[in-house]
Design a protein around this motif. Structure first.
Motif: not given
Length: 400
Positions: A152-153, A207-208, A213-214, A217-220
């Motif tokens: 996100i950031f 939006l991008g 994310f859709g 999905p984020s993961k480590a």
């Protein structure tokens, strides 16, 4: 019994000696009772007397290759020199940004702060703050939460900064282009319109990220291939977020597009009357920022095969983001803070004229006499700045 040479011990009467641990028996063809001892090397271990087997992808053989053990997992530590330098720069940047914000709030109604375009100034300062704060996310231990915040950031701070600067340069360009052909004002130059344009540009980045994310999905994860060296003792697993180099470029791509577009407008506005105090600093800011990121690209991708890839790339990325924020902060805000704090006699309102009249006069003066816009004591400079910026809260009739 005496053996030749006076040896009393019975000579060994076998074809081959037993193999040591970590070695397998390789039978000599045609002689089943004879073999050679062959070491299980690399990531192999001795599975049985005649077989070497590969360790699992997250394991490496022990010292004598009789079994497997876990590969150590590493990450960027806060105490590492690769982290200390970016954190130091980020802390200084955050303190400087907060100092500017506090100064602007304290002198919010003074002419210089008004002339800076207060609304977009606070938006830009927010983006600069997020650019510095990104350093702490990049060094934090990766997990689902940290990786999500990185997505996100990492690009959001830059998008906010360049969206605000692009909106400013576009506004300057439209004002003076319109002044060449008509005395009517261009549309959408009010503070509310500028904020709407800026947030519209920022929303594209958000939006991008939401689409990303859709879809994924984020993961480590732990990457065991990146540092799977020929020597198993040097092998390491890298704990990181699932952001590939390509994904990173896509994440920063929109910010880069805003930056390039803003630079183009900065070049276009280089010919506006020198009385306008925002055009030149924004131009210098964008030129310097482009140099920073042009230096970033070869360093980042040129170290993709290095054993220190994780450390070099993370440090390079965080320092580049912080430097781009520092350029904006230093060139656009520090001169104003200096005047506000140390030369309050210059922080006074000049005689007011119609915004439309000032823009028309400045444009015509610049068109017919390039030096005509220069007046003693910077009178025209302050007049145009005040009229364009501090009076921007009042709409031109034709701008509504």
């Amino acid at each position: 019994m005496q053996w030749p040479g006076g040896v009393r011990q019975v000579p060994t009467s076998i074809c081959s000696q037993p193999c040591r641990p970590g070695y397998r028996k390789k039978i000599v063809k045609g002689t089943p009772c004879c073999w050679h001892c062959e070491r299980c090397d690399g990531y192999q271990y001795q599975g049985d007397t005649f077989t070497c087997r590969m360790c699992r992808f997250d394991l490496r053989p022990n010292e004598n290759h009789t079994g497997c053990r876990p590969i150590p997992i590493v990450k960027l530590e806060w105490s590492s020199p690769w982290a200390l330098i970016p954190v130091f720069i980020a802390v200084l940047g955050i303190l400087a940004t907060l100092f500017v914000v506090i100064t602007f709030i304290r002198y919010n109604d003074t002419p210089i702060v008004k002339a800076s375009g207060r609304e977009l100034s606070y938006v830009l300062l927010t983006g600069i703050f997020l650019c510095y704060a990104t350093t702490f996310l990049m060094i934090s231990t990766p997990d689902v939460g940290v990786c999500s915040l990185r997505r996100i950031f990492l690009g959001l701070g830059m998008s906010i900064s360049y969206a605000a600067l692009l909106t400013k340069t576009n506004r300057i360009y439209r004002i003076f282009e319109q002044g060449k052909v008509s005395v009517s004002a261009p549309r959408f130059i009010s503070p509310a319109s500028q904020l709407a344009i800026t947030f519209s540009l920022i929303s594209v980045q958000l939006l991008g990220v939401c689409i990303w994310f859709g879809m994924d999905p984020s993961k480590a994860l732990v990457d065991y291939e990146d540092q799977r060296t020929a020597d198993p003792e040097l092998a390491r697993g890298i704990l990181k977020c699932d952001i590939s180099d390509l994904s990173l470029i896509c994440l920063l791509g929109y910010s880069m597009l805003l930056m390039v577009t803003c630079t183009v407008y900065a070049i276009k506005t280089r010919g506006v009357p020198e009385t306008f105090n925002e055009a030149k600093p924004i131009g210098f800011t964008m030129y310097t920022t482009c140099i920073v990121w042009l230096a970033f690209i070869p360093i980042f991708f040129g170290t993709s095969q290095s054993a220190e890839k994780m450390y070099i790339q993370t440090t390079t990325l965080t320092i580049s983001v912080s430097l781009s924020a520092s350029v904006s902060l230093g060139m656009l805000y520090m001169p104003k803070v200096y005047v506000v704090l140390f030369h309050p006699e210059q922080n006074v309102a000049k005689r007011a004229r119609s915004l439309k009249a000032v823009v028309t006069a400045a444009t015509m003066s610049n068109k017919f006499n390039p030096k005509g816009s220069m007046r003693p004591n910077g009178e025209a400079k302050t007049e145009l700045c005040d009229s364009l910026e501090s009076h921007s809260e009042s709409h031109w009739p034709s701008a509504n």
